[in-house]
Scaffold this active site. Structure first.
Site, PDB file in Angstrom:
ATOM      1  N   ASN A 191     -10.741  -4.135  -1.207  1.00 27.32           N
ATOM      2  CA  ASN A 191     -10.608  -3.102  -2.232  1.00 27.32           C
ATOM      3  C   ASN A 191      -9.701  -3.539  -3.378  1.00 27.32           C
ATOM      4  OD1 ASN A 191     -12.212  -0.920  -1.289  1.00 27.32           O
ATOM      5  ND2 ASN A 191     -10.720  -0.500   0.308  1.00 27.32           N
ATOM      6  N   ARG A 210       0.841  -1.201   0.000  1.00 27.59           N
ATOM      7  CA  ARG A 210       0.000   0.000   0.000  1.00 27.59           C
ATOM      8  C   ARG A 210       0.875   1.249   0.000  1.00 27.59           C
ATOM      9  NH1 ARG A 210      -4.601   1.829   4.485  1.00 27.59           N
ATOM     10  NH2 ARG A 210      -4.933   3.909   3.619  1.00 27.59           N
ATOM     11  N   TYR A 270     -14.100  10.377  -1.718  1.00 25.39           N
ATOM     12  CA  TYR A 270     -13.152   9.944  -2.747  1.00 25.39           C
ATOM     13  C   TYR A 270     -13.250  10.814  -4.001  1.00 25.39           C
ATOM     14  CZ  TYR A 270     -12.097   5.790  -0.024  1.00 25.39           C
ATOM     15  OH  TYR A 270     -11.673   4.940   0.967  1.00 25.39           O
ATOM     16  N   HIS A 280     -16.484   3.905  -4.320  1.00 22.75           N
ATOM     17  CA  HIS A 280     -15.547   5.023  -4.167  1.00 22.75           C
ATOM     18  C   HIS A 280     -15.701   6.062  -5.283  1.00 22.75           C
ATOM     19  CE1 HIS A 280     -12.592   2.787  -1.258  1.00 22.75           C
ATOM     20  NE2 HIS A 280     -13.850   2.805  -0.841  1.00 22.75           N
ATOM     21  N   CYS A 330     -19.173  -1.753   1.135  1.00 20.08           N
ATOM     22  CA  CYS A 330     -18.310  -0.627   1.491  1.00 20.08           C
ATOM     23  C   CYS A 330     -18.959   0.121   2.646  1.00 20.08           C
ATOM     24  CB  CYS A 330     -18.138   0.299   0.292  1.00 20.08           C
ATOM     25  SG  CYS A 330     -17.050   1.721   0.579  1.00 20.08           S
TER      26      CYS A 330
END
Length: 421
Positions: free
Chosen positions: A144, A90, A244, A194, A164
């Site tokens: 995700n 990440r 987002y 998102h 989500c």
């Protein structure tokens, strides 16, 4: 009822456990299996999980395993919450795109594509194991990028619904502002995972009074501050975008910000280290306050609601989920995965009707869906050219020189996770 959580060694898991304990009448779990390859984390997380159950007098049994096949055997539902490559991967997703002047984020843009490429093959392998072991089990995907991963699962014929916490977060926030119970708040939530907007906030149900104009008039500053967007933009839109959307509406501003501070992954890694130390304390028998800063707020309540509806009659009849479009948004293919209010039951999720969308939203949804089509193709078939095309199609990239540079960096940073590289 038996549930399995793949990725059960996550520091998220005590949030899930707390929800299972509090809402045991809605979802009566007899056995909960935490599945994770990291045995050391499993020991710490499961120890706290058992103490939480004991403190709240939950009679369910919590077991652990590093073996996916054993963990999902006979499960009524399997929750997926994995992170292939961990926080280290990440951190890369959030940093190398900045070298090309693009947003570094784990679920959208180039970083989101990298995560999809790492994740889709692993999730499909797990899903095949679930199907071989227990073909009737529901798969609830919290992994995700949820939209792409859920599309991969559905396309492969699995019984899957994507989940989500963005929508439930808005529901709880609006309920506090309106001083009503969360169950009284129904969202006209439309878009992709998102990439969504709250077009209306209704009291009492899908046909209730739309109080969104009142919310914006009386609490617009607070709502805009939470989104890190200007109040004047929110007022001009007249809707509430997911936070987002800031990556799209203020891309260059976000890139500048990200270049001046540590990555979110670095912050979370430090937080996880502290959380795991807390979890090892035998006196701790509730989720610590620090966990709220980790993310995933209300995830447990959304997961309980969804599982209860898929497995019985205990959940809410209408929930925001990720599922096939099937004509809901007429400008998308039926097999696109959208995030909208849907009726959920034992047969799965059926989206509610959505009014015609303003081109401002429909255009971006169509653009990102096209990117997701290409991203899934790259995840399933591999190849540098497929990665390049997906990046070129993404509205946050869209220039060939950016796409070239990002393709090289994505492959270089993810080679160990890409069988074709």
């Amino acid at each position: 009822m038996k549930l399995a959580v793949v990725g059960g060694g996550s520091t998220y898991t005590p949030e899930l456990i707390d929800g299972f304990a509090r809402l045991r009448d809605t979802l009566p779990i007899e056995e909960l299996v935490l599945v994770d390859p990291a045995a050391d984390r499993l020991e710490l997380v499961s120890g706290l999980a058992r103490r939480i159950f004991a403190k709240q007098d939950h009679a369910g049994r919590i077991t652990t395993t590093t073996d996916v096949d054993a963990g999902v055997a006979d499960a009524d539902a399997v929750l997926l919450q994995l992170r292939v490559g961990g926080q280290a991967a990440r951190n890369q997703d959030e940093t190398w795109p900045l070298e090309c002047g693009c947003v570094g984020q784990e679920t959208t843009g180039a970083g989101g594509l990298a995560k999809a490429l790492r994740t889709v093959p692993v999730v499909l392998d797990i899903a095949e194991r679930v199907r071989r072991t227990n073909p009737d089990a529901w798969i609830i995907d919290f992994t995700n990028p949820v939209g792409i991963v859920t599309r991969a699962l559905l396309q492969a014929g699995h019984k899957a619904v994507g989940l989500c916490n963005v929508a439930i977060g808005f529901q709880r926030k609006f309920a506090r502002l309106l001083e009503v119970e969360p169950g009284q708040v129904h969202l006209d939530h439309v878009g992709l995972n998102h990439l969504s907007w709250e077009l209306g906030v209704r009291l009492g149900g899908p046909d209730g009074e739309n109080v969104l104009p009142k919310l914006l008039a009386e609490h617009g500053d607070a709502i805009a501050d939470d989104l890190h967007l200007p109040r004047k933009l929110v007022d001009r839109l007249g809707v509430v975008p997911s936070y987002y959307l800031r990556y799209f509406y203020a891309h260059d501003e976000v890139v500048r910000e990200l270049g001046t501070k540590p990555s979110r992954a670095a912050e979370v890694a430090a937080m996880e280290k502290e959380l795991l130390e807390m979890y090892g304390d035998p006196a701790l028998d509730e989720k610590p306050e620090l966990l709220a800063k980790r993310g995933g707020a209300f995830y447990s309540e959304a997961a309980v609601d969804l599982a209860a509806s898929l497995l019985g009659d205990g959940g809410s009849p209408v929930q925001v989920v990720n599922t096939y479009n099937n004509g809901t948004l007429p400008f998308l293919a039926d097999d696109a995965v959208i995030e909208v209010q849907a009726r959920v039951g034992r047969d799965g999720a059926t989206p509610l009707a959505v009014p015609a969308l303003d081109p401002l939203y429909a255009g971006l949804i169509a653009n990102v869906t096209a990117y997701e089509d290409l991203a899934l193709e790259a995840a399933l078939r591999g190849g540098r050219d497929r990665v390049f095309k997906a990046l070129l199609a993404h509205p946050l990239i869209g220039q060939y020189d950016y796409a070239e540079g990002l393709t090289d960096r994505l492959i270089a940073h993810n080679r160990e996770h890409l069988a074709w590289a």
